[in-house]
Design an enzyme around this catalytic site. Sequence first.
Site, PDB file in Angstrom:
ATOM      1  CG  HIS A  88      -6.306  -0.135  -2.072  1.00 34.68           C
ATOM      2  ND1 HIS A  88      -6.669   1.008  -2.754  1.00 34.68           N
ATOM      3  CD2 HIS A  88      -6.090   0.253  -0.795  1.00 34.68           C
ATOM      4  CE1 HIS A  88      -6.673   2.033  -1.939  1.00 34.68           C
ATOM      5  NE2 HIS A  88      -6.327   1.612  -0.725  1.00 34.68           N
ATOM      6  CG  HIS A  94      -1.895   1.152   1.180  1.00 38.76           C
ATOM      7  ND1 HIS A  94      -1.558   2.404   1.663  1.00 38.76           N
ATOM      8  CD2 HIS A  94      -3.159   1.248   0.707  1.00 38.76           C
ATOM      9  CE1 HIS A  94      -2.587   3.223   1.483  1.00 38.76           C
ATOM     10  NE2 HIS A  94      -3.573   2.543   0.917  1.00 38.76           N
TER      11      HIS A  94
END
Length: 128
Positions: A78, A12
């Site tokens: 995501h 991330h």
Amino acid sequence: MSGRQGVILFGHGARDPAWAGPMQRMRERMRALAPELEVTLAFLELMSPSLAEAAEALIAGGCQRLVILPVFLAQGGHLKRDLPALLAELAARHPQVEFKLEQAVGEAEPVVAAIADYACACARTPSR
């Protein structure tokens, strides 16, 4: 498909550079275990390189197959939406390259088992 193979450990990202420490250690361990692989890191946001930057560098270095390994605990938004879109853009720009997307590392049974073993060991260790 022949040619060099690259692995992108995809995380991330965070504002604190120390956040990437475990991923850097994973990369170094992989390089020691499999020196034939080109292993690099990439991040969705807040850190560099981006997935596109990491992939472009590996491709420029001769990699014809890229394995993208999401270093996430689970398959959230995501990984369900953002990552496939990023990979589709890369694949369109590089049709000669094979892109292989793996599941989030936190969903792999050996990782789940290792975390459970670690948690049990922590619970059994007396407090200081």
